[in-house]
Scaffold this active site. Sequence first.
Site, mmCIF file in Angstrom:
data_model
loop_
_atom_site.group_PDB
_atom_site.id
_atom_site.type_symbol
_atom_site.label_atom_id
_atom_site.label_comp_id
_atom_site.label_asym_id
_atom_site.label_seq_id
_atom_site.Cartn_x
_atom_site.Cartn_y
_atom_site.Cartn_z
ATOM 1 C CG ASP A 123 -1.808 1.512 1.451
ATOM 2 O OD1 ASP A 123 -1.848 1.825 0.138
ATOM 3 O OD2 ASP A 123 -2.535 1.541 2.097
ATOM 4 C CD GLU A 124 -0.143 5.413 -2.060
ATOM 5 O OE1 GLU A 124 0.106 6.324 -0.615
ATOM 6 O OE2 GLU A 124 -1.204 6.550 -2.416
ATOM 7 N N PRO A 125 3.988 1.757 -0.730
ATOM 8 C CG PRO A 125 5.095 -0.428 -1.929
ATOM 9 C CD PRO A 125 4.353 0.813 -2.013
ATOM 10 C CG PHE A 126 7.820 3.003 -3.858
ATOM 11 C CD1 PHE A 126 9.078 1.871 -3.628
ATOM 12 C CD2 PHE A 126 7.304 2.477 -4.500
ATOM 13 C CE1 PHE A 126 9.151 0.980 -3.796
ATOM 14 C CE2 PHE A 126 7.641 1.240 -5.101
ATOM 15 C CZ PHE A 126 8.682 1.093 -5.215
ATOM 16 C CB THR A 206 -1.804 8.388 -5.256
ATOM 17 O OG1 THR A 206 -1.821 7.498 -4.512
ATOM 18 C CG2 THR A 206 -2.360 9.522 -4.471
#
Length: 494
Positions: A123-126, A206
């Site tokens: 879930d948006e690891p960066f 996103t």
Amino acid sequence: MLPQNLFLILLLVLTFPCLLGSTAGAIGVNWGAMSSHPLPAPKVVELLKSNNVSKVKLFDADPLVLQALSGTNIAVTAGIPNSMLKALNSSRKAAESWVHDNVTRYFSHGRAGVRIEYVAVGDEPFLQSYGEQFHPFVIGAAMNIQAALTKANLGSEVKVVVPCSFDTFVAESSLPSKGHFRTDLNKTMIELLTFLSKRHSPFFVTISPFISFQQNKNISLDFSLFKENVRTHNDSHRTYKNSFDLSYDTLVTALSKIGFPEMDIVVARIGWPTDGAANANTSVAETFMKGLVDHLHSKTGTPLRPRNPPIETFIFSLLDEDQRSITSGNFERHWGVFTFDGQAKYHVNFGQGSKNLVNAQFVEYLPSKWCVVNNNKDLSNATASALEACSVSDCTVLSPGGSCSNISWPGNISYAFNSYYQQHDQRADSCDFGGLGLVTTVDPSVGNCRFFVELQTSHSTSIHEAYVFQRIILLMPYLFACLLVFHIADPPCF
């Protein structure tokens, strides 16, 4: 009832793609579950169906949610939390167990089952605020999940993706032509995009016009809201009329610079919050949503990709979540198009019919009781009690610009007390506060400041226990695989 059915209009293209001439530009919603008293999964699925929502993106693979979605023909993106990336990177057996328990078990080969389209690894690891704690594990986890899907004969039916945050890509002076990925991510992005490209999977990202507006003084509110006659932004003989196109083309440039100019893009999250900050309210959110959907449905695309909009867009989000992290701001708990209890916040008039936006039906609440401050007591220590209450409950609407920011003292104390009281299921001792609290049956709401009554969840205790037991059973193969890794590999799962 609101006069227009937002999602029926937003999502007609999903059911009748010929209305737009192609299936490109489909719109879905994110369904998060970070709530202290979540609306039961069957109720949420009823909400999706009654509003003709045909695509939903999940942040995990909750068995109760997947069971509720079974047989609905709603296209599903099942998520894998960041906390699982290390284990899935370390062990292909763990990945196979996850795929078996969360995809194969539910996958629809016909009318029955769940129509799973994507598995979102992380879930948006960066996200920059996470540092590099997940970076070493993302690509390996994605590859192991892909291998597990292939082994389960689902490799051609379910695509593996990695949702990327809005700060994954940047641009100097807000010029799309200067767009590039963060320097700390260049190598990882090349690996990720190579992996996605080989499998014809899209890039999930996103785009957040609200946060861009907050962080960039050169972006006006009207520019963010797709307003006409705004001051345009010019870049290399290209004219930008809204913040969405500006961000989107910044990403297109970033993709091109590392060799992927034709990569398909899915906007995995986009929305506008309705509380918890200045310019976060239902009126502005409604304006943004109408502008966004009109823009997507027009299929005009962007200056760098004319007539080529994102292949899919997922609105963030379906419901408010009172347990979301507020590290980025108090608005984080108010992204929902619907309130936590499934009631529509606003409408959008497209002039394309008169269907109403359908609210969640037969919602069960706790009794109509509230906890307020007892004005007959010495309130000299009331503020300290309120701060303590807010530390474990949700008081984000009291923040500057919030819907309850203008209620006078001690009204804000009462709001804090009630938030704590509701979160603790209206237990008598949760309205004590050293004798400063008082239970009332008179609704203390003031104007737009709603003193809420929480959802009834105590009746579902046995369901929750069954869920916990079921999760243990489903996780046993995964845990067994992790134990094997513990003995034969470095690093272990835990």
